[in-house]
Design a protein around this motif. Structure first.
Motif, mmCIF file in Angstrom:
data_model
loop_
_atom_site.group_PDB
_atom_site.id
_atom_site.type_symbol
_atom_site.label_atom_id
_atom_site.label_comp_id
_atom_site.label_asym_id
_atom_site.label_seq_id
_atom_site.Cartn_x
_atom_site.Cartn_y
_atom_site.Cartn_z
ATOM 1 N N TRP A 19 28.275 49.539 -0.647
ATOM 2 C CA TRP A 19 27.637 49.883 -1.911
ATOM 3 C C TRP A 19 26.304 49.168 -2.018
ATOM 4 O O TRP A 19 26.084 48.117 -1.420
ATOM 5 C CB TRP A 19 28.498 49.443 -3.080
ATOM 6 C CG TRP A 19 29.756 50.224 -3.280
ATOM 7 C CD1 TRP A 19 30.150 51.373 -2.642
ATOM 8 C CD2 TRP A 19 30.812 49.916 -4.192
ATOM 9 N NE1 TRP A 19 31.364 51.774 -3.112
ATOM 10 C CE2 TRP A 19 31.792 50.905 -4.058
ATOM 11 C CE3 TRP A 19 31.008 48.890 -5.102
ATOM 12 C CZ2 TRP A 19 32.957 50.915 -4.808
ATOM 13 C CZ3 TRP A 19 32.165 48.887 -5.854
ATOM 14 C CH2 TRP A 19 33.118 49.898 -5.706
ATOM 15 N N VAL A 71 33.825 44.786 -1.169
ATOM 16 C CA VAL A 71 33.961 46.199 -0.800
ATOM 17 C C VAL A 71 33.707 46.364 0.694
ATOM 18 O O VAL A 71 34.461 47.052 1.395
ATOM 19 C CB VAL A 71 33.000 47.093 -1.623
ATOM 20 C CG1 VAL A 71 32.917 48.498 -1.044
ATOM 21 C CG2 VAL A 71 33.439 47.129 -3.075
ATOM 22 N N ILE A 79 31.190 41.305 -5.395
ATOM 23 C CA ILE A 79 31.879 42.598 -5.374
ATOM 24 C C ILE A 79 31.375 43.437 -4.207
ATOM 25 O O ILE A 79 32.165 44.044 -3.474
ATOM 26 C CB ILE A 79 31.695 43.343 -6.715
ATOM 27 C CG1 ILE A 79 32.424 42.587 -7.832
ATOM 28 C CG2 ILE A 79 32.186 44.780 -6.608
ATOM 29 C CD1 ILE A 79 32.087 43.080 -9.235
ATOM 30 N N LEU A 80 30.064 43.473 -4.013
ATOM 31 C CA LEU A 80 29.489 44.226 -2.888
ATOM 32 C C LEU A 80 30.054 43.736 -1.559
ATOM 33 O O LEU A 80 30.406 44.539 -0.686
ATOM 34 C CB LEU A 80 27.959 44.105 -2.890
ATOM 35 C CG LEU A 80 27.220 44.742 -4.057
ATOM 36 C CD1 LEU A 80 25.735 44.392 -3.993
ATOM 37 C CD2 LEU A 80 27.427 46.238 -4.088
ATOM 38 N N GLY A 117 28.435 40.676 -9.295
ATOM 39 C CA GLY A 117 27.885 41.774 -8.503
ATOM 40 C C GLY A 117 27.849 41.574 -7.006
ATOM 41 O O GLY A 117 28.426 42.359 -6.251
ATOM 42 N N LEU A 165 26.417 50.129 -7.726
ATOM 43 C CA LEU A 165 27.396 49.259 -8.374
ATOM 44 C C LEU A 165 27.153 49.084 -9.872
ATOM 45 O O LEU A 165 28.070 49.265 -10.679
ATOM 46 C CB LEU A 165 27.399 47.879 -7.703
ATOM 47 C CG LEU A 165 28.262 46.806 -8.378
ATOM 48 C CD1 LEU A 165 29.735 47.195 -8.349
ATOM 49 C CD2 LEU A 165 28.034 45.456 -7.732
ATOM 50 N N TYR A 166 25.949 48.723 -10.250
ATOM 51 C CA TYR A 166 25.707 48.346 -11.638
ATOM 52 C C TYR A 166 25.893 49.482 -12.643
ATOM 53 O O TYR A 166 26.440 49.253 -13.730
ATOM 54 C CB TYR A 166 24.369 47.626 -11.780
ATOM 55 C CG TYR A 166 24.471 46.245 -11.181
ATOM 56 C CD1 TYR A 166 25.162 45.243 -11.848
ATOM 57 C CD2 TYR A 166 23.955 45.964 -9.923
ATOM 58 C CE1 TYR A 166 25.315 43.981 -11.287
ATOM 59 C CE2 TYR A 166 24.102 44.704 -9.347
ATOM 60 C CZ TYR A 166 24.780 43.720 -10.038
ATOM 61 O OH TYR A 166 24.944 42.478 -9.474
ATOM 62 N N LEU A 197 29.631 49.502 -13.161
ATOM 63 C CA LEU A 197 30.038 48.354 -13.969
ATOM 64 C C LEU A 197 29.702 48.575 -15.443
ATOM 65 O O LEU A 197 30.536 48.331 -16.329
ATOM 66 C CB LEU A 197 29.362 47.068 -13.476
ATOM 67 C CG LEU A 197 29.902 46.464 -12.187
ATOM 68 C CD1 LEU A 197 28.971 45.372 -11.684
ATOM 69 C CD2 LEU A 197 31.318 45.924 -12.386
ATOM 70 N N SER A 243 34.777 54.892 -6.467
ATOM 71 C CA SER A 243 34.194 53.641 -6.960
ATOM 72 C C SER A 243 34.971 53.037 -8.125
ATOM 73 O O SER A 243 35.162 51.817 -8.170
ATOM 74 C CB SER A 243 32.725 53.840 -7.339
ATOM 75 O OG SER A 243 32.602 54.756 -8.414
ATOM 76 N N LEU A 280 36.693 49.416 -7.702
ATOM 77 C CA LEU A 280 36.116 48.338 -8.514
ATOM 78 C C LEU A 280 37.168 47.717 -9.429
ATOM 79 O O LEU A 280 37.274 46.489 -9.525
ATOM 80 C CB LEU A 280 34.940 48.871 -9.324
ATOM 81 C CG LEU A 280 34.124 47.887 -10.118
ATOM 82 C CD1 LEU A 280 33.666 46.708 -9.266
ATOM 83 C CD2 LEU A 280 32.915 48.581 -10.702
ATOM 84 N N ASP A 289 23.219 47.841 -4.989
ATOM 85 C CA ASP A 289 23.089 47.458 -6.403
ATOM 86 C C ASP A 289 22.949 48.695 -7.283
ATOM 87 O O ASP A 289 23.530 48.770 -8.365
ATOM 88 C CB ASP A 289 21.856 46.583 -6.614
ATOM 89 C CG ASP A 289 21.982 45.207 -5.991
ATOM 90 O OD1 ASP A 289 23.068 44.861 -5.499
ATOM 91 O OD2 ASP A 289 20.981 44.476 -6.008
#
Length: 128
Positions: free
Chosen positions: A44, A34, A30-31, A27, A49-50, A53, A12, A16, A46
């Protein structure tokens, strides 16, 4: 075949950082990126991901800013920092080493089905 969650988690950070090295993003975008880059093999959430980040932001690898989209909705955009670019370079070298090592091991062990994949792998270091 699904990709193991541990491998997805391990990849990840470099993934990222690479996406943000391409351009600033938020966000949901980005999802989607990917998913597209992986041909749908990595999706991915949320919840995955978060935290990444936020960790990268705490480490100084990325910075965040709020912007208002054309729709009027506020979005938090992320951008890679020079420190993040340096980290991305390190991550890429580590992943190259892992890939090369595994390819060499599989080739040395004559694992069926790896002959074509291992053709570009570096040879394993010889034991002393």
């Amino acid at each position: 075949m699904g990709i193991n969650k541990d491998l997805i988690a391990a990849s990840s950070t470099p993934l990222l950082l690479a996406i943000l090295a391409e351009k600033d993003s938020y966000g949901y975008a980005i999802l989607q990126r990917v998913r597209k880059l992986s041909g749908g093999r990595i999706e991915w959430t949320d919840g995955m991901l978060y935290p990444v980040l936020h960790r990268l932001e705490r480490l100084g690898h990325i910075e965040a800013r709020w912007e208002v989209a054309e729709s009027g909705r506020r979005r938090k955009y992320y951008r890679i920092t020079s420190q993040g670019r340096a980290r991305l370079a390190e991550e890429r070298e580590q992943w190259k080493a892992v890939n090369s090592t595994l390819q060499g091991i599989w080739r040395a062990l004559s694992i069926p089905g790896w002959a074509n994949h291992a053709a570009s792998a570096a040879p394993l270091p010889q034991e002393a």
